[in-house]
Scaffold this motif. Structure first.
Motif, PDB file in Angstrom:
ATOM      1  N   ARG A 210      60.160  52.361  40.156  1.00 48.07           N
ATOM      2  CA  ARG A 210      58.907  51.921  40.769  1.00 48.07           C
ATOM      3  C   ARG A 210      57.824  52.995  40.640  1.00 48.07           C
ATOM      4  N   ALA A 211      58.270  54.257  40.630  1.00 46.66           N
ATOM      5  CA  ALA A 211      57.293  55.353  40.541  1.00 46.66           C
ATOM      6  C   ALA A 211      56.651  55.425  39.163  1.00 46.66           C
ATOM      7  N   SER A 212      57.332  54.905  38.155  1.00 41.45           N
ATOM      8  CA  SER A 212      56.828  54.993  36.775  1.00 41.45           C
ATOM      9  C   SER A 212      55.419  54.420  36.659  1.00 41.45           C
ATOM     10  N   ALA A 213      54.636  55.028  35.791  1.00 37.99           N
ATOM     11  CA  ALA A 213      53.273  54.542  35.550  1.00 37.99           C
ATOM     12  C   ALA A 213      53.247  53.230  34.779  1.00 37.99           C
ATOM     13  N   ARG A 214      54.388  52.688  34.467  1.00 40.79           N
ATOM     14  CA  ARG A 214      54.436  51.337  33.898  1.00 40.79           C
ATOM     15  C   ARG A 214      53.685  50.350  34.799  1.00 40.79           C
ATOM     16  N   GLU A 215      53.766  50.571  36.085  1.00 44.41           N
ATOM     17  CA  GLU A 215      53.114  49.713  37.090  1.00 44.41           C
ATOM     18  C   GLU A 215      51.620  49.590  36.842  1.00 44.41           C
ATOM     19  N   THR A 216      51.047  50.599  36.183  1.00 43.91           N
ATOM     20  CA  THR A 216      49.591  50.594  35.998  1.00 43.91           C
ATOM     21  C   THR A 216      49.133  49.522  35.019  1.00 43.91           C
ATOM     22  N   ALA A 217      50.068  48.933  34.253  1.00 46.15           N
ATOM     23  CA  ALA A 217      49.665  47.811  33.394  1.00 46.15           C
ATOM     24  C   ALA A 217      49.062  46.707  34.275  1.00 46.15           C
ATOM     25  N   MET A 218      49.710  46.438  35.399  1.00 48.75           N
ATOM     26  CA  MET A 218      49.181  45.402  36.291  1.00 48.75           C
ATOM     27  C   MET A 218      47.840  45.823  36.892  1.00 48.75           C
ATOM     28  N   ARG A 219      47.694  47.093  37.207  1.00 48.77           N
ATOM     29  CA  ARG A 219      46.396  47.531  37.757  1.00 48.77           C
ATOM     30  C   ARG A 219      45.273  47.306  36.745  1.00 48.77           C
ATOM     31  N   VAL A 220      45.609  47.528  35.461  1.00 41.82           N
ATOM     32  CA  VAL A 220      44.585  47.335  34.427  1.00 41.82           C
ATOM     33  C   VAL A 220      44.171  45.863  34.370  1.00 41.82           C
ATOM     34  N   ALA A 221      45.154  44.961  34.499  1.00 37.97           N
ATOM     35  CA  ALA A 221      44.819  43.529  34.500  1.00 37.97           C
ATOM     36  C   ALA A 221      43.949  43.181  35.716  1.00 37.97           C
ATOM     37  N   LEU A 222      44.325  43.689  36.882  1.00 35.68           N
ATOM     38  CA  LEU A 222      43.547  43.416  38.100  1.00 35.68           C
ATOM     39  C   LEU A 222      42.159  44.051  38.002  1.00 35.68           C
ATOM     40  N   GLY A 223      42.124  45.254  37.443  1.00 33.02           N
ATOM     41  CA  GLY A 223      40.843  45.964  37.292  1.00 33.02           C
ATOM     42  C   GLY A 223      39.910  45.229  36.349  1.00 33.02           C
ATOM     43  N   GLU A 224      40.488  44.614  35.320  1.00 35.73           N
ATOM     44  CA  GLU A 224      39.648  43.887  34.373  1.00 35.73           C
ATOM     45  C   GLU A 224      39.041  42.651  35.034  1.00 35.73           C
ATOM     46  N   LEU A 225      39.809  41.991  35.906  1.00 38.91           N
ATOM     47  CA  LEU A 225      39.240  40.865  36.671  1.00 38.91           C
ATOM     48  C   LEU A 225      38.070  41.364  37.516  1.00 38.91           C
ATOM     49  N   CYS A 226      38.256  42.546  38.113  1.00 36.44           N
ATOM     50  CA  CYS A 226      37.176  43.115  38.938  1.00 36.44           C
ATOM     51  C   CYS A 226      35.977  43.499  38.073  1.00 36.44           C
ATOM     52  N   ARG A 227      36.231  43.970  36.846  1.00 37.55           N
ATOM     53  CA  ARG A 227      35.115  44.289  35.945  1.00 37.55           C
ATOM     54  C   ARG A 227      34.314  43.009  35.659  1.00 37.55           C
ATOM     55  N   GLN A 228      35.034  41.903  35.505  1.00 38.57           N
ATOM     56  CA  GLN A 228      34.351  40.634  35.226  1.00 38.57           C
ATOM     57  C   GLN A 228      33.533  40.191  36.439  1.00 38.57           C
ATOM     58  N   TYR A 229      34.005  40.519  37.632  1.00 38.06           N
ATOM     59  CA  TYR A 229      33.236  40.245  38.857  1.00 38.06           C
ATOM     60  C   TYR A 229      31.995  41.149  38.911  1.00 38.06           C
ATOM     61  N   LEU A 230      32.155  42.422  38.518  1.00 36.07           N
ATOM     62  CA  LEU A 230      31.019  43.360  38.546  1.00 36.07           C
ATOM     63  C   LEU A 230      29.898  42.912  37.613  1.00 36.07           C
ATOM     64  N   ALA A 231      30.250  42.123  36.579  1.00 34.05           N
ATOM     65  CA  ALA A 231      29.235  41.644  35.632  1.00 34.05           C
ATOM     66  C   ALA A 231      28.190  40.784  36.348  1.00 34.05           C
ATOM     67  N   VAL A 232      28.574  40.145  37.453  1.00 32.72           N
ATOM     68  CA  VAL A 232      27.615  39.338  38.232  1.00 32.72           C
ATOM     69  C   VAL A 232      26.433  40.212  38.669  1.00 32.72           C
ATOM     70  N   PHE A 233      26.692  41.495  38.889  1.00 32.32           N
ATOM     71  CA  PHE A 233      25.651  42.416  39.368  1.00 32.32           C
ATOM     72  C   PHE A 233      25.075  43.261  38.230  1.00 32.32           C
ATOM     73  N   GLY A 234      25.536  43.031  37.009  1.00 31.36           N
ATOM     74  CA  GLY A 234      25.064  43.824  35.870  1.00 31.36           C
ATOM     75  C   GLY A 234      25.627  45.234  35.843  1.00 31.36           C
ATOM     76  N   VAL A 235      26.743  45.459  36.548  1.00 32.32           N
ATOM     77  CA  VAL A 235      27.341  46.804  36.574  1.00 32.32           C
ATOM     78  C   VAL A 235      28.391  46.903  35.457  1.00 32.32           C
ATOM     79  N   THR A 236      28.321  47.983  34.673  1.00 31.57           N
ATOM     80  CA  THR A 236      29.328  48.209  33.629  1.00 31.57           C
ATOM     81  C   THR A 236      30.016  49.546  33.876  1.00 31.57           C
ATOM     82  N   VAL A 237      31.273  49.627  33.467  1.00 37.80           N
ATOM     83  CA  VAL A 237      32.077  50.832  33.714  1.00 37.80           C
ATOM     84  C   VAL A 237      32.645  51.338  32.389  1.00 37.80           C
ATOM     85  N   ALA A 238      32.570  52.653  32.166  1.00 37.96           N
ATOM     86  CA  ALA A 238      33.155  53.250  30.957  1.00 37.96           C
ATOM     87  C   ALA A 238      33.989  54.456  31.357  1.00 37.96           C
ATOM     88  N   GLY A 239      34.979  54.788  30.534  1.00 37.21           N
ATOM     89  CA  GLY A 239      35.808  55.962  30.797  1.00 37.21           C
ATOM     90  C   GLY A 239      36.168  56.627  29.487  1.00 37.21           C
TER      91      GLY A 239
END
Ligand code: EPS
Length: 385
Positions: free
Chosen positions: A126-155
């Motif tokens: 459970r500690a493995s960073a494999r779990e972060t694959a799901m966070r990336v999927a959830l984060g991408e949904l949130c990025r699509q929500y942020l588009a409503v406000f014209g906010v973009t994120v880069a890293g």
């Protein structure tokens, strides 16, 4: 209120996620999510696991005809490697020889004592960073929500081991980040970073580093000075430092630079043709726990991966004898992947804070709340203080 949970072991059947609170009527771009999942698997220095997996998201709830329903969204990402280790990891019948030599820097030791596990696999899965694959999927949904406000994120990556890119990357250019094997937009530094990773591979060692995140197009007044937990910088820091390898988070550009002098640490105000302007953004877009309308700038420091091919001294907890730490398949450097996960976590934290201010049950309602708030903000000083 946007809330989320993840579940899943690194070698279990699947990772699962639930996100609740996204408005109805949002068109979900599944290809965009899968592109981010692919990017998370990439980056020079990743382990052989990445050749086994081909991460793709499946929606099991909350979507109809590609649009959000306003109900909780359920997601799955299957672990292909589960089929190779079914006897070890089957949820009902899985068993195998215990892992008993904790890796310094991993969750193994603290987790074994906390949960009273005698097999460290029960912790590390459970500690493995494999779990972060799901966070990336959830984060991408949130990025699509942020588009409503014209906010973009880069890293992007600024440092791997002792190889450092130039300090200022003003406007992150997506193509040069995607083209780099280590997600560093500076091509010369990228090549040096790849060489440094190869040296670590030869040494049986691992590398950490630094990544930077930017949120552009931020409106003023996200977050709040009312309560400690409402402050946008505390929410962003908590989100980004929850990534397995991240050990510290800086908001803004100046604080980590070391001179700690007021006159060179803040951002003066000037009158410009179209209102107030500021020549610098040392605060990283947040003052008093609230967004100030400038780009939000966050830097995260990532520790080197804890699994070393030349293992550190440890103990065998079953035999209580000195023994080298367990070696399992692992990455040499996951800083590029961490930058993708960092983007996801920033998107989640910003989406949560935006929903607090502009939230609504449908995308139209959210857009209306946002538009009326923006009009109101422009009128604040119309009649003078
Ligand atoms: C990871 C998958 C893991 C590791 C890595 C992250 O795969 P496996 O354990 O099968 O090799 O590559 O996990 C760790 C770094 C860790 O310390 O646990 C992934 O999908 O990101």
């Amino acid at each position: 209120m946007i809330r989320y949970l993840t579940a899943g072991e690194s070698h279990g059947p699947a990772l699962a996620g639930i996100i609740d609170g996204l408005p109805a009527g949002m068109a979900v771009d599944v290809d965009a999510i899968n592109r981010r999942l692919k990017a998370r698997q990439g980056g020079h220095g990743r382990s052989a696991r990445m050749a086994i997996e081909s991460d793709a998201v499946e929606f099991v709830a909350g979507l109809r005809g590609g649009l959000t329903l306003g109900s909780p969204i359920g997601l799955l990402i299957r672990n292909r490697d589960f089929e190779n280790v079914r006897t070890l990891m089957d949820p009902l019948t899985g068993s195998g020889p215990p892992i008993t030599r904790p890796r310094p820097g991993h969750a193994d030791y603290a987790g074994a004592l906390k949960y009273r596990h005698r097999d460290l696999r029960n912790v590390l899965e459970r500690a493995s960073a494999r779990e972060t694959a799901m966070r990336v999927a959830l984060g991408e949904l949130c990025r699509q929500y942020l588009a409503v406000f014209g906010v973009t994120v880069a890293g992007y990556v600024l440092q791997i081991g002792d190889v450092q890119a130039q300090d200022q990357i003003d406007l992150p250019d997506t193509k040069s980040i995607d083209d780099s094997a280590v997600r560093c937009p500076d091509a010369t530094t990228s090549a040096d970073m790849v060489r440094r990773i190869e040296q670590a591979r030869a040494d049986g060692d691992t590398l950490g580093g630094v990544f930077e995140l930017k949120a552009m197009g931020m409106p003023v007044g996200i977050g709040s000075n009312r309560q400690p937990s409402d402050r946008l910088d505390s929410q962003i820091s908590a989100a980004v430092s929850s990534i397995q390898t991240v050990k510290s988070v800086d908001v803004g550009e100046r604080i980590g630079s070391g001179d700690y002098v007021g006159s060179t640490s803040h951002d003066s105000f000037e009158i410009a043709d179209d209102g107030i302007s500021r020549a610098t953004n040392r605060a990283g877009g947040i003052e008093g726990g609230m967004s100030n309308g400038q780009t939000v700038v966050v830097r995260a420091r990532v520790k080197p991966i804890a699994t070393l091919m030349k293992p550190l001294p440890s103990v065998d907890l079953a035999a209580m004898t000195a023994a080298p730490a367990t070696i399992v398949r692992s990455d040499i450097c996951a800083v590029p992947a961490a930058s993708i996960i960092g983007e996801a976590m920033l998107c989640i934290a910003l989406a949560q804070a935006m929903a607090e201010k502009y939230g609504g049950d449908s995308v139209e309602e959210v857009a209306e709340h946002f538009a009326s708030s923006q009009r109101g903000a422009q009128r604040v000083f119309d009649k003078g203080p």
